[in-house]
Design a protein around this motif. Structure first.
Motif, short mmCIF file in Angstrom:
data_model
loop_
_atom_site.label_atom_id
_atom_site.label_comp_id
_atom_site.label_asym_id
_atom_site.label_seq_id
_atom_site.Cartn_x
_atom_site.Cartn_y
_atom_site.Cartn_z
N PHE A 57 -38.95 40.07 -8.04
CA PHE A 57 -39.93 40.71 -7.16
C PHE A 57 -39.84 42.23 -7.23
O PHE A 57 -40.82 42.93 -6.99
CB PHE A 57 -39.72 40.24 -5.71
N SER A 58 -38.68 42.76 -7.59
CA SER A 58 -38.53 44.22 -7.70
C SER A 58 -39.08 44.75 -9.02
O SER A 58 -39.07 45.95 -9.27
CB SER A 58 -37.06 44.60 -7.55
N GLY A 59 -39.56 43.87 -9.89
CA GLY A 59 -40.17 44.31 -11.14
C GLY A 59 -39.24 44.29 -12.33
O GLY A 59 -39.65 44.59 -13.45
N ASP A 60 -37.97 43.95 -12.12
CA ASP A 60 -37.03 43.89 -13.23
C ASP A 60 -37.31 42.64 -14.07
O ASP A 60 -37.75 41.61 -13.56
CB ASP A 60 -35.58 43.85 -12.72
N SER A 61 -37.03 42.76 -15.35
CA SER A 61 -37.25 41.65 -16.26
C SER A 61 -35.99 41.41 -17.08
O SER A 61 -35.39 42.36 -17.59
CB SER A 61 -38.43 41.97 -17.19
N TYR A 62 -35.59 40.16 -17.20
CA TYR A 62 -34.38 39.80 -17.93
C TYR A 62 -34.70 38.68 -18.91
O TYR A 62 -35.52 37.81 -18.63
CB TYR A 62 -33.28 39.32 -16.98
N LEU A 63 -34.03 38.69 -20.05
CA LEU A 63 -34.14 37.59 -21.02
C LEU A 63 -32.81 36.84 -21.03
O LEU A 63 -31.75 37.46 -21.12
CB LEU A 63 -34.44 38.11 -22.42
N GLU A 64 -32.87 35.55 -20.94
CA GLU A 64 -31.68 34.71 -20.96
C GLU A 64 -31.86 33.60 -21.99
O GLU A 64 -32.96 33.05 -22.13
CB GLU A 64 -31.42 34.07 -19.59
N GLU A 65 -30.79 33.27 -22.68
CA GLU A 65 -30.77 32.11 -23.58
C GLU A 65 -30.22 30.95 -22.78
O GLU A 65 -29.09 30.99 -22.28
CB GLU A 65 -29.88 32.37 -24.80
N ILE A 66 -31.02 29.89 -22.63
CA ILE A 66 -30.65 28.74 -21.79
C ILE A 66 -30.63 27.49 -22.66
O ILE A 66 -31.54 27.24 -23.44
CB ILE A 66 -31.67 28.55 -20.65
N GLU A 67 -29.58 26.69 -22.49
CA GLU A 67 -29.49 25.40 -23.17
C GLU A 67 -29.94 24.33 -22.19
O GLU A 67 -29.37 24.18 -21.12
CB GLU A 67 -28.05 25.15 -23.61
N ALA A 68 -30.99 23.58 -22.56
CA ALA A 68 -31.56 22.59 -21.64
C ALA A 68 -32.29 21.51 -22.42
O ALA A 68 -32.50 21.62 -23.62
CB ALA A 68 -32.52 23.27 -20.67
N HIS A 69 -32.68 20.45 -21.69
CA HIS A 69 -33.42 19.34 -22.30
C HIS A 69 -34.92 19.60 -22.34
O HIS A 69 -35.62 19.09 -23.21
CB HIS A 69 -33.18 18.04 -21.51
N SER A 70 -35.45 20.36 -21.40
CA SER A 70 -36.89 20.58 -21.31
C SER A 70 -37.18 22.00 -20.84
O SER A 70 -36.29 22.70 -20.35
CB SER A 70 -37.53 19.58 -20.34
N GLU A 71 -38.44 22.40 -20.97
CA GLU A 71 -38.85 23.73 -20.50
C GLU A 71 -38.62 23.87 -19.00
O GLU A 71 -38.16 24.91 -18.53
CB GLU A 71 -40.33 23.96 -20.81
N GLU A 72 -38.98 22.83 -18.26
CA GLU A 72 -38.83 22.88 -16.81
C GLU A 72 -37.37 23.07 -16.40
O GLU A 72 -37.06 23.88 -15.53
CB GLU A 72 -39.39 21.61 -16.16
#
Length: 97
Positions: A57-72
């Motif tokens: 909400f403050s406008g910051d943007s972060y990129l994270e690498e996530i290991e998961a089964h689905s997009e959700e």
């Protein structure tokens, strides 16, 4: 044959053929459904790596690498990493064979 007249036998054969055709169609649909379900379950079992952008909400943007089964699932995991998450976006997906 069972005391039936010739025209009754012809009608019986037509109905039997139609029933066989209907049964064949039903079996094809069931086979396709089973294959789609199996494919869906197998794809859910494999872990993928998602690049998720998290915007706060403050406008910051972060990129994270996530290991998961689905997009959700990847978006839920990414959103849980920060406190004031506004939204998340999938930026990419890859698997390692």
């Amino acid at each position: 044959m069972f005391g039936l007249k010739q025209r009754h036998i012809g009608l019986f054969v037509k109905l039997t053929r139609r029933g066989a055709q209907l049964l064949t169609k039903i079996l094809k649909i069931m086979s396709l459904t089973k294959n789609n379900l199996r494919s869906s379950l197998n794809s859910y079992r494999t872990l993928k790596f998602f690049t998720v952008e998290i915007v706060t909400f403050s406008g910051d943007s972060y990129l994270e690498e996530i290991e998961a089964h689905s997009e959700e699932e990847a978006q839920e995991i990414a959103a849980s990493l920060y406190d004031d998450v506004d939204y998340t976006m999938i930026q990419g997906c890859y698997t390692i064979d």
